[in-house]
Scaffold this motif. Structure first.
Motif, PDB file in Angstrom:
ATOM      1  N   TYR A  87     -18.837  14.159  -9.669  1.00  0.00           N
ATOM      2  CA  TYR A  87     -17.534  13.735  -9.161  1.00  0.00           C
ATOM      3  C   TYR A  87     -16.448  13.869 -10.223  1.00  0.00           C
ATOM      4  CZ  TYR A  87     -18.860   9.685 -11.910  1.00  0.00           C
ATOM      5  OH  TYR A  87     -19.264   8.885 -12.959  1.00  0.00           O
ATOM      6  N   TYR A  88     -15.210  13.859  -9.763  1.00  0.00           N
ATOM      7  CA  TYR A  88     -14.046  13.803 -10.651  1.00  0.00           C
ATOM      8  C   TYR A  88     -12.864  13.331  -9.834  1.00  0.00           C
ATOM      9  CZ  TYR A  88     -12.192  18.021  -8.440  1.00  0.00           C
ATOM     10  OH  TYR A  88     -11.702  18.911  -7.527  1.00  0.00           O
ATOM     11  N   PHE A  89     -11.841  12.850 -10.524  1.00  0.00           N
ATOM     12  CA  PHE A  89     -10.614  12.470  -9.825  1.00  0.00           C
ATOM     13  C   PHE A  89      -9.468  12.419 -10.831  1.00  0.00           C
ATOM     14  CE2 PHE A  89      -7.758   9.864  -7.202  1.00  0.00           C
ATOM     15  CZ  PHE A  89      -7.960  10.459  -5.962  1.00  0.00           C
ATOM     16  N   TYR A  90      -8.403  13.127 -10.502  1.00  0.00           N
ATOM     17  CA  TYR A  90      -7.207  13.095 -11.336  1.00  0.00           C
ATOM     18  C   TYR A  90      -6.318  11.939 -10.876  1.00  0.00           C
ATOM     19  CZ  TYR A  90      -8.243  17.595 -13.474  1.00  0.00           C
ATOM     20  OH  TYR A  90      -8.835  18.616 -14.203  1.00  0.00           O
ATOM     21  N   THR A  91      -6.108  10.990 -11.761  1.00  0.00           N
ATOM     22  CA  THR A  91      -5.249   9.844 -11.475  1.00  0.00           C
ATOM     23  C   THR A  91      -4.812   9.235 -12.799  1.00  0.00           C
ATOM     24  OG1 THR A  91      -5.091   7.738 -10.260  1.00  0.00           O
ATOM     25  CG2 THR A  91      -7.159   8.184 -11.384  1.00  0.00           C
ATOM     26  N   PRO A  92      -3.566   8.764 -12.929  1.00  0.00           N
ATOM     27  CA  PRO A  92      -3.122   8.194 -14.197  1.00  0.00           C
ATOM     28  C   PRO A  92      -3.846   6.886 -14.511  1.00  0.00           C
ATOM     29  CG  PRO A  92      -1.285   8.398 -12.621  1.00  0.00           C
ATOM     30  CD  PRO A  92      -2.521   8.810 -11.914  1.00  0.00           C
ATOM     31  N   LEU A  93      -4.363   6.766 -15.724  1.00  0.00           N
ATOM     32  CA  LEU A  93      -4.989   5.532 -16.188  1.00  0.00           C
ATOM     33  C   LEU A  93      -4.156   4.987 -17.342  1.00  0.00           C
ATOM     34  CD1 LEU A  93      -8.777   6.545 -16.158  1.00  0.00           C
ATOM     35  CD2 LEU A  93      -7.520   5.242 -14.430  1.00  0.00           C
ATOM     36  N   VAL A 137      -0.757  22.481 -17.622  1.00  0.00           N
ATOM     37  CA  VAL A 137      -0.609  22.247 -16.185  1.00  0.00           C
ATOM     38  C   VAL A 137      -0.922  20.791 -15.856  1.00  0.00           C
ATOM     39  CG1 VAL A 137      -1.199  24.625 -15.573  1.00  0.00           C
ATOM     40  CG2 VAL A 137      -3.017  22.909 -15.738  1.00  0.00           C
ATOM     41  N   ASP A 138      -0.457  20.348 -14.702  1.00  0.00           N
ATOM     42  CA  ASP A 138      -0.774  19.020 -14.185  1.00  0.00           C
ATOM     43  C   ASP A 138      -1.206  19.199 -12.724  1.00  0.00           C
ATOM     44  OD1 ASP A 138      -0.974  16.473 -13.238  1.00  0.00           O
ATOM     45  OD2 ASP A 138       0.997  15.791 -13.929  1.00  0.00           O
ATOM     46  N   PRO A 139      -2.510  19.152 -12.454  1.00  0.00           N
ATOM     47  CA  PRO A 139      -2.990  19.397 -11.092  1.00  0.00           C
ATOM     48  C   PRO A 139      -2.538  18.349 -10.073  1.00  0.00           C
ATOM     49  CG  PRO A 139      -4.780  18.663 -12.507  1.00  0.00           C
ATOM     50  CD  PRO A 139      -3.617  18.932 -13.400  1.00  0.00           C
ATOM     51  N   ARG A 140      -1.992  17.238 -10.564  1.00  0.00           N
ATOM     52  CA  ARG A 140      -1.465  16.249  -9.616  1.00  0.00           C
ATOM     53  C   ARG A 140      -0.136  16.716  -9.036  1.00  0.00           C
ATOM     54  NH1 ARG A 140      -1.509  11.310 -13.603  1.00  0.00           N
ATOM     55  NH2 ARG A 140      -0.963  13.067 -14.953  1.00  0.00           N
ATOM     56  N   ARG A 141       0.504  17.674  -9.709  1.00  0.00           N
ATOM     57  CA  ARG A 141       1.791  18.193  -9.243  1.00  0.00           C
ATOM     58  C   ARG A 141       1.672  19.549  -8.568  1.00  0.00           C
ATOM     59  NH1 ARG A 141       5.982  16.722 -14.230  1.00  0.00           N
ATOM     60  NH2 ARG A 141       5.637  14.447 -14.173  1.00  0.00           N
ATOM     61  N   ALA A 177      -7.349  25.547 -13.377  1.00  0.00           N
ATOM     62  CA  ALA A 177      -7.343  27.011 -13.420  1.00  0.00           C
ATOM     63  C   ALA A 177      -6.444  27.588 -12.333  1.00  0.00           C
ATOM     64  CB  ALA A 177      -8.765  27.546 -13.268  1.00  0.00           C
ATOM     65  N   SER A 178      -6.525  27.050 -11.120  1.00  0.00           N
ATOM     66  CA  SER A 178      -5.691  27.568 -10.029  1.00  0.00           C
ATOM     67  C   SER A 178      -4.214  27.265 -10.288  1.00  0.00           C
ATOM     68  CB  SER A 178      -6.145  26.990  -8.685  1.00  0.00           C
ATOM     69  OG  SER A 178      -5.975  25.587  -8.638  1.00  0.00           O
ATOM     70  N   ALA A 179      -3.949  26.101 -10.876  1.00  0.00           N
ATOM     71  CA  ALA A 179      -2.563  25.761 -11.226  1.00  0.00           C
ATOM     72  C   ALA A 179      -2.022  26.740 -12.258  1.00  0.00           C
ATOM     73  CB  ALA A 179      -2.493  24.333 -11.761  1.00  0.00           C
ATOM     74  N   TYR A 180      -2.883  27.110 -13.201  1.00  0.00           N
ATOM     75  CA  TYR A 180      -2.467  28.058 -14.241  1.00  0.00           C
ATOM     76  C   TYR A 180      -2.188  29.434 -13.644  1.00  0.00           C
ATOM     77  CZ  TYR A 180      -2.387  30.614 -18.633  1.00  0.00           C
ATOM     78  OH  TYR A 180      -2.003  31.415 -19.691  1.00  0.00           O
ATOM     79  N   LEU A 181      -3.009  29.860 -12.689  1.00  0.00           N
ATOM     80  CA  LEU A 181      -2.774  31.154 -12.043  1.00  0.00           C
ATOM     81  C   LEU A 181      -1.418  31.164 -11.328  1.00  0.00           C
ATOM     82  CD1 LEU A 181      -6.226  32.190 -10.493  1.00  0.00           C
ATOM     83  CD2 LEU A 181      -5.250  32.812 -12.703  1.00  0.00           C
ATOM     84  N   LEU A 182      -1.090  30.067 -10.679  1.00  0.00           N
ATOM     85  CA  LEU A 182       0.212  29.979 -10.015  1.00  0.00           C
ATOM     86  C   LEU A 182       1.346  30.099 -11.038  1.00  0.00           C
ATOM     87  CD1 LEU A 182      -0.556  27.117  -7.473  1.00  0.00           C
ATOM     88  CD2 LEU A 182       0.011  29.483  -6.897  1.00  0.00           C
ATOM     89  N   GLN A 183       1.165  29.462 -12.182  1.00  0.00           N
ATOM     90  CA  GLN A 183       2.162  29.562 -13.253  1.00  0.00           C
ATOM     91  C   GLN A 183       2.330  30.998 -13.740  1.00  0.00           C
ATOM     92  OE1 GLN A 183       1.719  27.148 -16.719  1.00  0.00           O
ATOM     93  NE2 GLN A 183       2.179  25.221 -15.668  1.00  0.00           N
ATOM     94  N   GLN A 184       1.228  31.747 -13.692  1.00  0.00           N
ATOM     95  CA  GLN A 184       1.244  33.117 -14.204  1.00  0.00           C
ATOM     96  C   GLN A 184       1.693  34.138 -13.164  1.00  0.00           C
ATOM     97  OE1 GLN A 184       0.668  33.745 -17.570  1.00  0.00           O
ATOM     98  NE2 GLN A 184       0.800  31.502 -17.487  1.00  0.00           N
ATOM     99  N   GLY A 185       2.172  33.663 -12.020  1.00  0.00           N
ATOM    100  CA  GLY A 185       2.753  34.566 -11.038  1.00  0.00           C
ATOM    101  C   GLY A 185       1.850  34.999  -9.905  1.00  0.00           C
TER     102      GLY A 185
END
Length: 318
Positions: free
Chosen positions: A9-15, A102-106, A184-192
Motif C-alpha cells: 500500500y501507499y498514500f500521498y497525504t501531508p503529514l 513533482v507533487d502527485p497530489r496536484r 513518474a507519470s507526473a514527470y512525463l506530463l511536465q516533459q511535454g
C-alpha cells in the motif's frame, strides 16, 4: 485459505508531524504483530507488511479510518508464513526515492483501473512504459513494454530521451504497486507528454483483478518471496539463468553481501555455485549460507520487533 496476509500500500497525504506519526505507527504494528518495511515522510505513507489475517484486517481498518488516509488502497495477498523477518518503520524525505520535481497530489497521470487497462492493451496507439528498476523488469514485464536500464527512479530524467518520439502516443506507466507511477507519470506530463495514464494498483492489483493477462514472467517483490506469479491467463517465462543461460523464473540475491546482485538463477546452479552470481563472489569472506531461496535478512544480534523502536527512542534521548 492461507493463514497469513501480505499487504502492499501507499498514500500521498501531508503529514504535519511525520516523526510522531512514525513512532505511533511503529507501536501499532508491534501491537498487531506485523513485520515488514514501512516508510513515513512528510508526503505520506508507503509500506509492505505481513501478518496473520485477523491482524492485517485490523491494521487496514485502523489506517483507513484515519481521515488523512481516506481512500487508501491495500493490495492483499495470501501467504503461508510471514513474508518478512523484521519490522522497520523509517522516516525519510520521500515515500519513494525519486528526487523528481513533482507533487502527485496536484498533477499525475490518469488512473486506469485494471479492467480499463486490459481493454486498452489492444489499442495500437498505446505504449506501455515500465518504471521499475532493471533487475525487476528482467524477470517479468508486460509484453511489448518499453523498459529502461536504470537502478532506481532517480535516473528517469536520464532516459526520457529514449521515449521522446512517443509524446503524442497514449503512454501508460506501470510498476509493482503503483507508487512510482504517481511521480513518474507526473514527470512525463511536465516533459511535454500529452496523454499519460498509470495502472492504478500496479502489476499486483492487475493480476488479482484481471488475471494478469500479457504480463510475461514473474513480478519482483521486496520481501522473502522475491518474485511472485501474476499471469493466470497466458503465462510465459522470459528470464534465463545468470549462470548457465537456461530458462528459469527463479530469482535470487547473490549470497555475497558485498555484491547482492539480483539475478535469475536455476535451482541447479543455485546449489552448485552456493547462490553466487560469479565465481569471484564465492571468495567473499562474509559469504552468506545459501538455503535455496536466495533471500537474506540482515542479521541483528538479539533482534526483536520491539528493538528498533526502543533503540531509536534511546538515541533520541541522548
Amino acid at each position: 485459505m492461507k493463514p497469513y496476509r501480505v499487504l502492499l500500500y501507499y498514500f500521498y497525504t501531508p503529514l504535519e508531524n511525520p516523526e510522531q506519526f512514525r513512532d505511533e505507527h511503529h507501536l501499532l504494528c508491534l501491537q498487531l504483530n506485523l513485520l515488514g518495511r514501512i516508510i513515513v515522510a512528510p508526503e505520506g505513507l508507503n509500506g509492505t507488511v505481513s501478518g496473520l489475517a485477523a491482524d492485517c484486517e485490523a491494521y487496514m481498518r485502523i489506517v483507513a479510518s484515519d481521515p488523512r488516509f481516506a481512500g487508501i488502497d491495500f493490495k492483499v495477498e495470501e501467504h503461508d508464513t510471514h513474508a518478512f523477518q523484521k519490522l522497520h518503520v523509517r522516516l525519510k524525505e520521500e515515500i519513494v526515492n525519486s528526487d523528481l520535481p513533482v507533487d502527485p497530489r496536484r498533477e499525475t497521470g490518469k488512473h486506469l483501473e485494471p479492467a480499463e487497462f486490459r481493454q486498452m492493451l489492444d489499442d495500437e496507439d498505446v505504449v506501455l512504459v515500465d518504471m521499475r528498476s532493471n533487475y525487476e523488469h528482467a524477470v517479468g514485464r508486460f509484453k511489448g513494454a518499453v523498459t529502461f536500464d536504470m537502478e532506481n527512479l532517480r535516473e528517469l530524467p536520464e532516459h526520457i530521451h529514449e521515449i521522446e518520439h512517443l509524446k503524442n502516443k497514449k503512454v501508460i506507466t506501470y510498476c509493482t504497486g503503483g507508487i512510482k507511477c504517481e511521480k513518474a507519470s507526473a514527470y512525463l506530463l511536465q516533459q511535454g507528454f500529452k496523454d499519460v495514464y498509470q495502472l492504478h494498483g500496479g502489476i499486483i492489483k492487475y493480476g488479482q483483478e484481471e488475471g494478469g493477462q500479457d504480463f510475461e514472467g514473474k513480478c519482483y517483490v521486496f520481501d522473502n518471496r522475491i518474485a511472485v506469479d501474476v499471469n493466470k491467463v497466458n503465462p510465459k517465462v522470459i528470464s534465463t539463468c545468470f549462470r548457465c543461460g537456461t530458462e528459469t523464473a527463479r530469482m535470487i540475491n547473490c549470497a555475497s553481501p558485498s555484491c547482492n546482485n539480483h539475478v535469475a538463477m536455476c535451482e541447479e546452479c543455485g546449489w552448485e555455485h552456493q547462490g553466487t552470481c560469479a565465481d569471484a563472489c564465492k571468495a567473499d569472506p562474509h559469504l552468506r549460507a545459501y538455503d535455496g531461496t536466495g533471500y537474506y535478512s540482515k542479521k541483528t544480534e538479539g533482534y526483536t520487533p520491539l528493538q528498533g523502536y526502543i533503540s531509536r527512542k534511546s538515541l533520541a534521548l541522548k
